[in-house]
Scaffold this active site. Structure first.
Site, PDB file in Angstrom:
ATOM      1  CG  HIS A  80      -2.286   1.069   0.632  1.00 43.72           C
ATOM      2  ND1 HIS A  80      -3.003   0.537  -0.160  1.00 43.72           N
ATOM      3  CD2 HIS A  80      -2.446   2.223   1.075  1.00 43.72           C
ATOM      4  CE1 HIS A  80      -3.623   2.051  -0.727  1.00 43.72           C
ATOM      5  NE2 HIS A  80      -3.304   2.836   0.225  1.00 43.72           N
ATOM      6  CE1 TYR A 117      -2.489   6.512  -1.110  1.00 45.01           C
ATOM      7  CE2 TYR A 117      -1.699   5.515   0.787  1.00 45.01           C
ATOM      8  CZ  TYR A 117      -2.787   5.942   0.062  1.00 45.01           C
ATOM      9  OH  TYR A 117      -3.979   5.956   0.303  1.00 45.01           O
ATOM     10  CG  HIS A 138      -8.735   1.987  -7.313  1.00 43.59           C
ATOM     11  ND1 HIS A 138      -8.621   2.521  -6.737  1.00 43.59           N
ATOM     12  CD2 HIS A 138      -7.693   1.198  -6.109  1.00 43.59           C
ATOM     13  CE1 HIS A 138      -8.186   3.152  -6.089  1.00 43.59           C
ATOM     14  NE2 HIS A 138      -7.458   1.984  -5.481  1.00 43.59           N
ATOM     15  CG  PHE A 139      -4.519  -1.190 -10.188  1.00 44.91           C
ATOM     16  CD1 PHE A 139      -3.665  -1.057 -11.400  1.00 44.91           C
ATOM     17  CD2 PHE A 139      -5.093  -2.786  -9.480  1.00 44.91           C
ATOM     18  CE1 PHE A 139      -3.463  -3.046 -12.007  1.00 44.91           C
ATOM     19  CE2 PHE A 139      -5.110  -3.809 -10.327  1.00 44.91           C
ATOM     20  CZ  PHE A 139      -4.198  -3.781 -11.731  1.00 44.91           C
ATOM     21  CG  HIS A 140      -5.541  -0.526 -15.188  1.00 50.23           C
ATOM     22  ND1 HIS A 140      -5.686  -1.597 -15.081  1.00 50.23           N
ATOM     23  CD2 HIS A 140      -4.806   0.018 -16.307  1.00 50.23           C
ATOM     24  CE1 HIS A 140      -4.986  -1.936 -15.564  1.00 50.23           C
ATOM     25  NE2 HIS A 140      -4.254  -1.372 -16.702  1.00 50.23           N
ATOM     26  NE  ARG A 151      -6.060  -7.785  -9.535  1.00 49.80           N
ATOM     27  CZ  ARG A 151      -5.718  -7.827  -8.566  1.00 49.80           C
ATOM     28  NH1 ARG A 151      -6.150  -6.925  -7.248  1.00 49.80           N
ATOM     29  NH2 ARG A 151      -4.479  -6.908  -8.817  1.00 49.80           N
ATOM     30  NE  ARG A 152      -3.344  -9.917  -9.992  1.00 46.73           N
ATOM     31  CZ  ARG A 152      -3.093  -9.930  -8.830  1.00 46.73           C
ATOM     32  NH1 ARG A 152      -3.433 -11.277  -7.487  1.00 46.73           N
ATOM     33  NH2 ARG A 152      -1.647  -9.526  -8.786  1.00 46.73           N
TER      34      ARG A 152
HETATM   35 FE1  HAS Z   1      -5.942   2.083  -4.439  1.00 47.32          FE
HETATM   36  C1  HAS Z   1      -6.382  -1.904  -4.191  1.00 47.32           C
HETATM   37  C2  HAS Z   1      -7.823   1.724  -0.935  1.00 47.32           C
HETATM   38  C3  HAS Z   1      -5.686   4.880  -3.695  1.00 47.32           C
HETATM   39  C4  HAS Z   1      -3.576   1.838  -6.507  1.00 47.32           C
HETATM   40  N1  HAS Z   1      -4.719   0.487  -5.158  1.00 47.32           N
HETATM   41  C5  HAS Z   1      -5.016  -0.507  -5.633  1.00 47.32           C
HETATM   42  C6  HAS Z   1      -4.161  -1.176  -6.622  1.00 47.32           C
HETATM   43  C7  HAS Z   1      -3.542  -1.095  -6.322  1.00 47.32           C
HETATM   44  C8  HAS Z   1      -4.128   0.339  -6.282  1.00 47.32           C
HETATM   45  C9  HAS Z   1      -2.777  -0.537  -7.492  1.00 47.32           C
HETATM   46  O1  HAS Z   1      -8.553  -0.509   0.743  1.00 47.32           O
HETATM   47  C10 HAS Z   1      -3.973  -3.059  -6.539  1.00 47.32           C
HETATM   48  C11 HAS Z   1      -3.839  -4.222  -5.787  1.00 47.32           C
HETATM   49  C12 HAS Z   1      -3.222  -6.084  -6.234  1.00 47.32           C
HETATM   50  O2  HAS Z   1      -2.720  -5.880  -7.071  1.00 47.32           O
HETATM   51  O3  HAS Z   1      -4.401  -6.063  -5.649  1.00 47.32           O
HETATM   52  N2  HAS Z   1      -6.326   3.093  -2.728  1.00 47.32           N
HETATM   53  C13 HAS Z   1      -7.876   2.574  -1.508  1.00 47.32           C
HETATM   54  C14 HAS Z   1      -7.621   4.823  -1.387  1.00 47.32           C
HETATM   55  C15 HAS Z   1      -6.599   5.075  -1.823  1.00 47.32           C
HETATM   56  C16 HAS Z   1      -6.314   4.526  -3.094  1.00 47.32           C
HETATM   57  C17 HAS Z   1      -8.201   4.402  -0.112  1.00 47.32           C
HETATM   58  N3  HAS Z   1      -4.650   3.047  -4.647  1.00 47.32           N
HETATM   59  C18 HAS Z   1      -4.804   4.803  -4.372  1.00 47.32           C
HETATM   60  C19 HAS Z   1      -3.686   5.164  -5.271  1.00 47.32           C
HETATM   61  C20 HAS Z   1      -2.875   3.809  -6.022  1.00 47.32           C
HETATM   62  C21 HAS Z   1      -3.732   2.915  -5.541  1.00 47.32           C
HETATM   63  C22 HAS Z   1      -3.687   6.752  -5.529  1.00 47.32           C
HETATM   64  C23 HAS Z   1      -1.984   4.284  -7.274  1.00 47.32           C
HETATM   65  C24 HAS Z   1      -1.282   5.311  -7.527  1.00 47.32           C
HETATM   66  N4  HAS Z   1      -7.227  -0.301  -2.823  1.00 47.32           N
HETATM   67  C25 HAS Z   1      -7.307   0.641  -1.969  1.00 47.32           C
HETATM   68  C26 HAS Z   1      -8.317  -1.014  -1.849  1.00 47.32           C
HETATM   69  C27 HAS Z   1      -7.617  -1.742  -2.033  1.00 47.32           C
HETATM   70  C28 HAS Z   1      -6.792  -1.249  -3.582  1.00 47.32           C
HETATM   71  C29 HAS Z   1      -8.551  -0.941  -0.056  1.00 47.32           C
HETATM   72  C30 HAS Z   1      -7.728  -3.458  -1.954  1.00 47.32           C
HETATM   73  C31 HAS Z   1      -9.129  -3.686  -3.043  1.00 47.32           C
HETATM   74  C32 HAS Z   1      -9.243  -4.779  -2.898  1.00 47.32           C
HETATM   75  O4  HAS Z   1      -9.885  -5.902  -2.357  1.00 47.32           O
HETATM   76  O5  HAS Z   1      -7.936  -5.809  -3.307  1.00 47.32           O
HETATM   77  C33 HAS Z   1      -7.378   6.289  -1.487  1.00 47.32           C
HETATM   78  O6  HAS Z   1      -5.930   7.066  -1.166  1.00 47.32           O
HETATM   79  C34 HAS Z   1      -8.032   7.489  -2.114  1.00 47.32           C
HETATM   80  C35 HAS Z   1      -7.878   9.125  -2.168  1.00 47.32           C
HETATM   81  C36 HAS Z   1      -8.346   9.545  -2.871  1.00 47.32           C
HETATM   82  C37 HAS Z   1      -9.586  11.462  -3.119  1.00 47.32           C
HETATM   83  C38 HAS Z   1      -9.341  11.829  -4.089  1.00 47.32           C
HETATM   84  C39 HAS Z   1      -9.012  13.937  -3.621  1.00 47.32           C
HETATM   85  C40 HAS Z   1      -8.971  13.702  -4.805  1.00 47.32           C
HETATM   86  C41 HAS Z   1      -7.691  14.579  -5.492  1.00 47.32           C
HETATM   87  C42 HAS Z   1      -8.592  15.556  -6.707  1.00 47.32           C
HETATM   88  C43 HAS Z   1      -8.198  16.877  -7.112  1.00 47.32           C
HETATM   89  C44 HAS Z   1      -9.352  17.350  -8.356  1.00 47.32           C
HETATM   90  C45 HAS Z   1      -8.877  18.629  -8.770  1.00 47.32           C
HETATM   91  C46 HAS Z   1      -9.194  19.160  -9.758  1.00 47.32           C
HETATM   92  C47 HAS Z   1      -8.324  19.650  -7.946  1.00 47.32           C
HETATM   93  C48 HAS Z   1     -10.111  10.980  -1.825  1.00 47.32           C
HETATM   94  C49 HAS Z   1      -6.800  15.365  -4.605  1.00 47.32           C
HETATM   95  C50 HAS Z   1     -10.142  19.427 -10.302  1.00 47.32           C
HETATM   96  C51 HAS Z   1     -11.228  19.836 -11.595  1.00 47.32           C
HETATM   97  C52 HAS Z   1     -12.887  20.139 -11.504  1.00 47.32           C
HETATM   98  C53 HAS Z   1     -13.200  20.207 -13.146  1.00 47.32           C
HETATM   99  C54 HAS Z   1     -13.534  18.914 -10.636  1.00 47.32           C
END
Ligand code: HAS
Length: 548
Positions: free
Chosen positions: A222, A226, A373-375, A438-439
């Site tokens: 995890h 980050y 999700h991860f794409h 998946r996979r």
């Molecule tokens: Fe994830 C599985 C939970 C973020 C990557 N994640 C994965 C896997 C990968 C991955 C590769 O809790 C698969 C692993 C595998 O092979 O099994 N993930 C989270 C959570 C977050 C999260 C809570 N993941 C990421 C990020 C990744 C990533 C970042 C890669 C870079 N993930 C999980 C969980 C799994 C998981 C479980 C396991 C699932 C399972 O069962 O296998 C959080 O960090 C996300 C927080 C993000 C936000 C969004 C904030 C928005 C922002 C943008 C602002 C936009 C603006 C533009 C200003 C709250 C900062 C605005 C413009 C307009 C026009 C509106």
């Protein structure tokens, strides 16, 4: 601050060496991705007895591990040289040694995958077993990255000594946080590889404890995501404001969010193991709570970005809630491409919250939703930001310029990526909700009728994936142009300045004693008891090889 401060030529060479490997990995890994979606559509079979999982391993290892690690190290080395000054000869030498060790390790792992001796996917956890050379290769990649990381940390220490009592440059500080996060996280994967997988693959022990190896992997897995994300956040917080002509909303807020990432990104690995037996529900609950803590710095980031954009828009005369939107420099690829990444991060982050919620995880776990999700997170938000960085960083380092024509192509590239990914990742999310695993390749579905049900989704993935491959061809063309053919000149390395009204940065944010103590305490609290429990009470047969 002078925008045209040039990264020292010798440091630029070091950073570029990392970039070449990163983009070669992108080319090969992207091609493997194309083959995969074609196989999944059921309309194409791989030639020469090449297996689906072999191609999947090439794709995941090259894009998830090699592209990212090399790009990030190259970028961070350049950032530190630009903001804290030219490297000392000793640090630069460390940077080169790290690069060489990582490249040798990558070559060893790649050869074993190509020989079909390491078809273990990018997560490579037991009971899948690879050739020992693969594990040794991975160990070298990690050790090499530590040496490169040591170069970054030693430059930071040198700079801080020189400016006693003042905060270090924001971008350097961020690079150091990400390096420390990486070093602490990789201890887990190093432990499973060195003490479990390597002896097992060498035949020195008969079995490994699978639960222990998966736990050590996800202790690393995890924070790994980050480690990928934080360089994108570095660009969003501290580089994009300069590109659009705005100011950084708050230096302290940016630093605080990075500190929170360091503290909370590690003790959360169990959220990848929520459906696994052998871990007490109470400990899973604790780590789910900590997972929601690590969402906070992302929400802070969203807040800071909206604030930067709005302040900028208003300074240009924008009115109303979203008036700022029209004032942004849409014709500049250095901004537009990462912005697409930011927009994608809103649904991507929402998906993460769904994954992390225990009950909803039962629905999506091990379905292709997770791949979707991860794409969106890695392959869109992060990767598009990396491309946006490359559009100014590569010409800056090679002494060339981003011409208006290449800039236009870069914007087209970003749009193609957004379209391809919306189709592919959208289909993955939808199919995942309906239970598609998946996979798995088309041929591995046991039930013929079920396999037929997924066909429309698989075809949509193939269409989206093919569009994405077009995007990869385009970015590679742009990369080659920026490395070798674009006109010579001086491209700016943009470094944002903090807004005038921002509060002074409190020095406590650079008090490593406090943060490292809290980090250690959190890791010990989240892991000690469940880990000991796994070792003492693991199921029979899982303890062929004990750690002690
Ligand atoms: Fe994830 C599985 C939970 C973020 C990557 N994640 C994965 C896997 C990968 C991955 C590769 O809790 C698969 C692993 C595998 O092979 O099994 N993930 C989270 C959570 C977050 C999260 C809570 N993941 C990421 C990020 C990744 C990533 C970042 C890669 C870079 N993930 C999980 C969980 C799994 C998981 C479980 C396991 C699932 C399972 O069962 O296998 C959080 O960090 C996300 C927080 C993000 C936000 C969004 C904030 C928005 C922002 C943008 C602002 C936009 C603006 C533009 C200003 C709250 C900062 C605005 C413009 C307009 C026009 C509106």
């Amino acid at each position: 601050m002078n925008s045209f401060v040039q990264v020292d030529k010798r440091d630029a060479k070091l950073a570029m060496a990392h970039m070449y490997v990163a983009f070669i990995a992108l080319a090969l890994g992207g091609f493997a991705g194309l083959l995969q979606v074609l196989v999944r559509s059921g309309k194409y079979t791989l030639p020469f007895n090449i297996g689906y999982y072999q191609v999947l391993t090439v794709h995941g290892v090259l894009l998830g591990l090699v592209l990212t690690t090399f790009f990030i190290l190259g970028f961070q080395l350049a950032v530190v040289s630009r903001t804290s000054g030219t490297f000392t000869a000793k640090s630069r030498m460390m940077g080169w040694i790290g690069f060489i060790v990582m490249t040798i390790g990558t070559a060893m792992a790649a050869v074993m995958i190509l020989l079909n001796e390491a078809t273990v996917l990018y997560t490579f956890y037991a009971p899948l077993m690879a050739h020992w050379i693969f594990y040794l290769g991975l160990t070298l990649v990690v050790v090499g990255s530590w040496i490169g990381g040591a170069a970054i940390i030693s430059e930071y220490i040198r700079f801080r000594k020189a400016i006693k009592g003042k905060p270090s440059p924001l971008l350097t500080f961020m690079a150091v946080i990400n390096t420390v996060l990486w070093i602490v996280a990789t201890l887990g994967v190093a432990a499973t590889v060195l003490f479990q997988l390597l002896p097992w693959s060498l035949g020195l022990v008969e079995r490994v404890d699978v639960l222990v190896s998966r736990t050590l992997f996800w202790y690393f897995g995890h924070p790994l995501v980050y480690f990928w994300l934080l360089p994108a956040y570095m660009a969003w917080y501290a580089i994009i404001p300069k590109i659009i002509g705005a100011k950084i909303f708050s230096d302290s807020l940016a630093r605080m969010s990075f500190v929170l990432f360091l503290l909370f990104s590690i003790p959360v690995g169990f959220h990848h193991q929520l459906v696994e037996p052998g871990i007490d529900a109470g400990w899973k609950f604790l780590q789910v709570v900590l997972t929601f803590m690590v969402v906070i710095p992302s929400l802070m980031t969203a807040f800071a970005l909206f604030a930067t954009f709005e302040q900028f828009g208003r300074s240009k005369g924008a009115t109303g809630l979203f008036g700022w939107f029209r004032k942004l420099p849409w014709g500049d690829a250095r901004f537009t491409v990462p912005f697409i990444g930011m927009v994608a991060f809103i649904p991507a982050g929402a998906g993460g919250l769904i994954n992390a919620s225990n009950q909803m995880n039962q629905v999506v776990h091990n379905t292709i939703w997770v791949t979707g999700h991860f794409h969106l997170t890695l392959a869109t938000s992060v990767v598009l930001t990396f491309f946006g960085i490359a559009y100014w960083l590569i010409p800056h380092l090679t002494g060339r310029i981003l011409t208006p024509q290449i800039n236009k192509l870069a914007i087209i590239q970003g749009i193609i990526w957004a379209i391809g990914m919306s189709i592919m990742s959208g289909a993955m999310h939808a199919a995942g909700l309906l239970g598609a695993p998946r996979r798995s390749s088309f041929s591995t579905y046991g039930d013929a009728q079920q396999a037929l049900d997924w066909i429309p989704y698989q075809i949509a993935q193939a269409v989206g994936g093919s569009i994405l491959f077009l995007g990869i061809v385009l970015i590679l063309y742009i990369f080659i142009q920026l490395c070798f053919f674009a006109p010579k000149g001086q491209e700016e390395f943009p470094v944002g300045e903090v807004a005038d009204h921002a509060e002074e940065t409190p020095m406590v944010l650079e008090n490593w004693k406090i943060w490292l103590t809290i980090l250690t305490a959190l890791i010990l609290i989240a892991y000690t008891v469940p880990f000991l429990d796994m070792i003492q009470n693991g199921p029979p047969g899982s303890k062929g090889y004990k750690l002690w």
